[in-house]
Design an enzyme around this catalytic site. Structure first.
Site, PDB file in Angstrom:
ATOM      1  N   ARG A  73       0.840  -1.199   0.000  1.00  0.00           N
ATOM      2  CA  ARG A  73       0.000   0.000   0.000  1.00  0.00           C
ATOM      3  C   ARG A  73       0.880   1.256   0.000  1.00  0.00           C
ATOM      4  O   ARG A  73       0.557   2.274  -0.580  1.00  0.00           O
ATOM      5  CB  ARG A  73      -0.940   0.009   1.207  1.00  0.00           C
ATOM      6  CG  ARG A  73      -1.716   1.311   1.265  1.00  0.00           C
ATOM      7  CD  ARG A  73      -2.837   1.420   2.302  1.00  0.00           C
ATOM      8  NE  ARG A  73      -2.959   0.422   3.289  1.00  0.00           N
ATOM      9  CZ  ARG A  73      -2.350   0.455   4.486  1.00  0.00           C
ATOM     10  NH1 ARG A  73      -1.583   1.465   4.815  1.00  0.00           N
ATOM     11  NH2 ARG A  73      -2.513  -0.524   5.337  1.00  0.00           N
ATOM     12  N   TYR A 125     -13.163  20.847 -12.742  1.00  0.00           N
ATOM     13  CA  TYR A 125     -13.672  19.509 -13.051  1.00  0.00           C
ATOM     14  C   TYR A 125     -14.859  19.154 -12.142  1.00  0.00           C
ATOM     15  O   TYR A 125     -14.789  19.366 -10.926  1.00  0.00           O
ATOM     16  CB  TYR A 125     -12.527  18.504 -12.900  1.00  0.00           C
ATOM     17  CG  TYR A 125     -12.958  17.079 -13.055  1.00  0.00           C
ATOM     18  CD1 TYR A 125     -13.350  16.588 -14.295  1.00  0.00           C
ATOM     19  CD2 TYR A 125     -13.006  16.222 -11.970  1.00  0.00           C
ATOM     20  CE1 TYR A 125     -13.771  15.281 -14.438  1.00  0.00           C
ATOM     21  CE2 TYR A 125     -13.420  14.917 -12.100  1.00  0.00           C
ATOM     22  CZ  TYR A 125     -13.801  14.445 -13.345  1.00  0.00           C
ATOM     23  OH  TYR A 125     -14.224  13.148 -13.475  1.00  0.00           O
ATOM     24  N   ASP A 198      -4.012  21.589 -11.661  1.00  0.00           N
ATOM     25  CA  ASP A 198      -4.497  20.356 -12.279  1.00  0.00           C
ATOM     26  C   ASP A 198      -4.210  20.474 -13.770  1.00  0.00           C
ATOM     27  O   ASP A 198      -4.832  21.243 -14.496  1.00  0.00           O
ATOM     28  CB  ASP A 198      -6.003  20.194 -12.014  1.00  0.00           C
ATOM     29  CG  ASP A 198      -6.570  18.912 -12.630  1.00  0.00           C
ATOM     30  OD1 ASP A 198      -5.977  18.407 -13.602  1.00  0.00           O
ATOM     31  OD2 ASP A 198      -7.621  18.438 -12.158  1.00  0.00           O
ATOM     32  N   LYS A 234      -6.765  10.221 -18.389  1.00  0.00           N
ATOM     33  CA  LYS A 234      -6.976  10.965 -19.623  1.00  0.00           C
ATOM     34  C   LYS A 234      -5.759  10.794 -20.548  1.00  0.00           C
ATOM     35  O   LYS A 234      -5.536   9.720 -21.060  1.00  0.00           O
ATOM     36  CB  LYS A 234      -7.283  12.417 -19.306  1.00  0.00           C
ATOM     37  CG  LYS A 234      -8.282  12.606 -18.151  1.00  0.00           C
ATOM     38  CD  LYS A 234      -9.647  12.005 -18.435  1.00  0.00           C
ATOM     39  CE  LYS A 234     -10.542  11.886 -17.196  1.00  0.00           C
ATOM     40  NZ  LYS A 234     -10.665  13.050 -16.333  1.00  0.00           N
TER      41      LYS A 234
END
Ligand SMILES: *Cc1c(COP(=O)(O)O)cnc(C)c1O
Length: 419
Positions: A73, A125, A198, A234
């Site tokens: 993890r 977004y 972003d 994306k």
């Protein structure tokens, strides 16, 4: 077994040590870095593409002294390979690969304490907006303001004593407004707040420019951003087959804090996903170039069409920030938005008539996608806010893929005729 472990002990002890070894790549071009950094042939058999390491736990030579990884993890070799690759592409010292773009956002927001304030660009977004409004603000006691970043005085005035994070996207989604990264970064520096960009819509390949006479990369971090995030889902992934995100940054103290967030909330990416993202990243530059060529031609075609009211594309001179785009980016990207003449029915007829464009949310894949933000991606944005932003019912968003231009153009042509 013992001697093998002893040998491994001689290797760098901490994950972040590996990042510092990558300075050898820093002078190389984008695609060379994308293809080689993190993708070195493996030490044992020389495998040219990185192995997918599925171990959940790693043998320790001494109790409590793992060699590099302890529990998956927190980190694993495939994830580290991708993180090194991403850091190199964003001209960053460090990167985290997270299990979604939203996870990247949430991991960063764990830095906040109740009562602190986030200033966010208004046209952000949809998922980020939902998280900020419905969870961070309504349930966790964080203050939020959302404003247009077009006027820099407004940005300066909106930063309050309790502001910790300024969050921008550029171009914004779906109205493709451009944020002047260097200018906002300067304000944030002056005010002592973190500036997060972003960078999903541009990808690391496009959001960069080169000073004319010297080889000097100017990614958002070089322009003064504290953190760059991407939805890898994306452009970096690029094939619509992996959901992932990342965080890139230079500050080691901040890296340690984000590492703590990441391992505590479990937002790290899985080895399979990291492998797919590494594979996507290799072709990012040529995919972006091709998608952008298609976008420019389609945007010009739409702008000349009688059934189209208005086109928004930063590569058109009609875009209010055409010059800023040229100054801060290598190109205007592959996202186009436009208003079709008519109402929701016209938009629906058009969207049902396209054959090669796929009617779907998301963007950045090799295939061209088309959608109606008011009914699809931005449905969760309150209607009055949609109105302010200009996300009307006849508003359509395109993500151009890398198909043949002629086929894409013909498709739009016949669908506009049917609309
Ligand atoms: C898709 C997207 C996100 C969220 O990423 P996921 O991988 O879907 O969680 C964040 N920001 C932008 C700009 C996006 O397009």
């Amino acid at each position: 077994m013992d001697s093998e472990l002893k040998q491994l002990e001689a290797q760098p002890q901490q994950m972040w040590d590996y990042f510092s070894l990558d300075s050898k790549y820093s002078e190389l071009g984008f695609s060379t870095r994308a293809i080689h950094c993190g993708n070195e042939p493996d030490g044992k058999f020389g495998g040219v593409s990185p192995a997918i390491d599925l171990s959940t736990t790693y043998a320790q030579p001494y109790p409590g002294q793992p060699m590099c990884f302890d529990y998956a993890r927190c980190g694993n070799p495939t994830r580290l390979a991708l993180e090194r690759n991403l850091a190199s592409l964003e001209n960053a010292k460090y990167a985290f690969a997270l299990n979604s773009g939203m996870s990247a956002c949430v991991t960063i927001m764990q830095l906040l304490t109740q009562g602190e304030h986030v200033l966010c660009i208004d046209d952000v977004y949809g998922g980020t907006q939902r998280y900020l409004r419905k969870i961070l603000t309504e349930k966790q006691g964080i203050e939020l303001s959302m404003i247009d970043f077009g006027n820099l005085d407004d940005v300066r005035a909106a930063i309050k004593p309790n502001t910790r994070i300024v969050w921008a996207e550029t171009p914004t989604n779906p109205t493709l407004k451009i944020c002047d990264i260097a200018a906002v970064a300067e304000i944030c520096k002056e005010k002592g707040v973190m500036f997060v960009v972003d960078n999903t819509f541009m990808s690391p390949y496009l959001q960069v420019f080169y000073l004319k006479h010297q080889y000097q990369k100017q990614n958002p971090l070089n322009l003064g951003a504290t953190i760059v995030v991407h939805s890898i889902t994306k452009y970096i992934g690029g094939h619509s087959d992996v959901v992932m995100g990342c965080i890139c940054l230079n500050d080691k103290e901040l890296y340690d804090k984000l590492f703590f967030s990441m391992k505590s909330i479990g937002s790290g990416a899985s080895p399979f996903d990291c492998y797919l993202a590494l594979r996507g990243s290799k072709t990012l530059a040529i995919r972006m170039e091709r998608a952008m060529q298609n976008a420019q031609q389609i945007a010009e075609y739409l702008e000349s069409h009688e059934k189209v009211e208005k086109v928004i594309y930063p590569g058109l001179q009609s875009h209010p920030q055409y010059e800023l785009t040229k100054r801060q980016s290598r190109g205007p990207g592959a996202m186009i938005s436009f208003y079709i003449k008519g109402d929701i029915k016209t938009a629906e007829r058009f969207l049902r008539a396209v054959k090669i464009f796929t009617l779907a949310e998301s963007l950045g894949g090799v295939e061209s996608l088309i959608e109606n933000p008011a009914l699809m991606t931005h449905f969760s944005v309150p209607p009055e806010q949609r109105k302010i932003l200009g996300i009307d019912d006849n508003f359509i968003r395109i993500s151009t893929g890398i198909e043949d231009l002629k086929d894409l153009k013909d498709d739009i042509k016949q669908a506009l005729e049917k609309a």
